[in-house]
Motif scaffolding. Sequence first.
Motif, short mmCIF file in Angstrom:
data_model
loop_
_atom_site.label_atom_id
_atom_site.label_comp_id
_atom_site.label_asym_id
_atom_site.label_seq_id
_atom_site.Cartn_x
_atom_site.Cartn_y
_atom_site.Cartn_z
N GLN A 39 40.90 14.54 72.72
CA GLN A 39 41.86 13.45 72.70
C GLN A 39 42.88 13.58 73.82
OE1 GLN A 39 42.26 13.91 68.06
NE2 GLN A 39 43.16 11.95 68.59
N ASN A 40 43.35 14.80 74.06
CA ASN A 40 44.32 15.03 75.14
C ASN A 40 43.72 14.72 76.50
OD1 ASN A 40 46.54 15.85 73.58
ND2 ASN A 40 45.75 17.94 73.41
N SER A 43 43.47 11.00 77.09
CA SER A 43 44.78 10.42 77.38
C SER A 43 45.19 10.68 78.83
CB SER A 43 45.84 11.00 76.44
OG SER A 43 45.59 10.64 75.11
N ARG A 46 43.20 8.59 81.67
CA ARG A 46 43.53 7.17 81.76
C ARG A 46 44.66 6.93 82.77
NH1 ARG A 46 42.19 6.72 76.01
NH2 ARG A 46 44.29 7.34 75.42
#
Length: 257
Positions: A39-40, A43, A46
């Motif tokens: 997930q990190n 993020s 992006r």
Amino acid sequence: MKDNKKIQFFIRHIEDMIQRTIAYEFPCFTEFLTTGELQNVRSLIRQNSQIFCAFWGGDSDCDRLIAGFFPASWDPDDTQSFFPIDCVHIRPSSPKFSDSLNHRDFLGAILNIGMDRSKIGDIRVCENTAYVFCHQDFSDLILNELSTVRHTSVVCEKVTSTSLIPKQEYDPLYASVASPRIDSIVAAITGLSRTKATQLIHQRLVVANHTEVSSVSHMCKDGYIISIRGYGKYKLQILEDTFTRKGKQKIIILKYI
């Protein structure tokens, strides 16, 4: 506090890898990532248009993944061969006298020879043997040091072609749900009530496509991989336009074996 420091260290490490990829125009790779780490990474990438990120675990059905950072000029369809992943086949040296071995047995034996969990990807168990995806810098450790799993003597060989790796096997469960919301899917998988399924989600025990799910209204899609702590890992098949007489959506839940 300790967890926050660990997350911040990981984020700085990823930012450094991204900058090295940009500066040297050559790919960089992480270790096998946890759900939170994935997930990190998603993020962070992006926020940067100078690189692109690909994820790969050694085979199309793998769940544990390495992130690779590539210069934007590279071909996104030509990345898999660059990932530092080997596959090692572990089999009993004498199948006739072998214990019944499962995923936990193979993982425990590999960790006992000094392998870190972040260096180990999926372990695909098939007919009392295992195909272990691992970081290529550590495959020799398994080949040279692993001699027993539980009380069974084993032989380890590096797999030379992905065509030799069997496909992931599943145990199918047929069900119907009011909608493909995550709470309905979790209830169907576990056999629990919607209320108890909701508790599992709120306790952050449910992961869908490598992302922790916290909202019970999260809508699942066909092909989702869902992990529920204490219940295992599953692949979801939604039978489009196929409903029961009461209007419920028919689904197939494929449990990883």
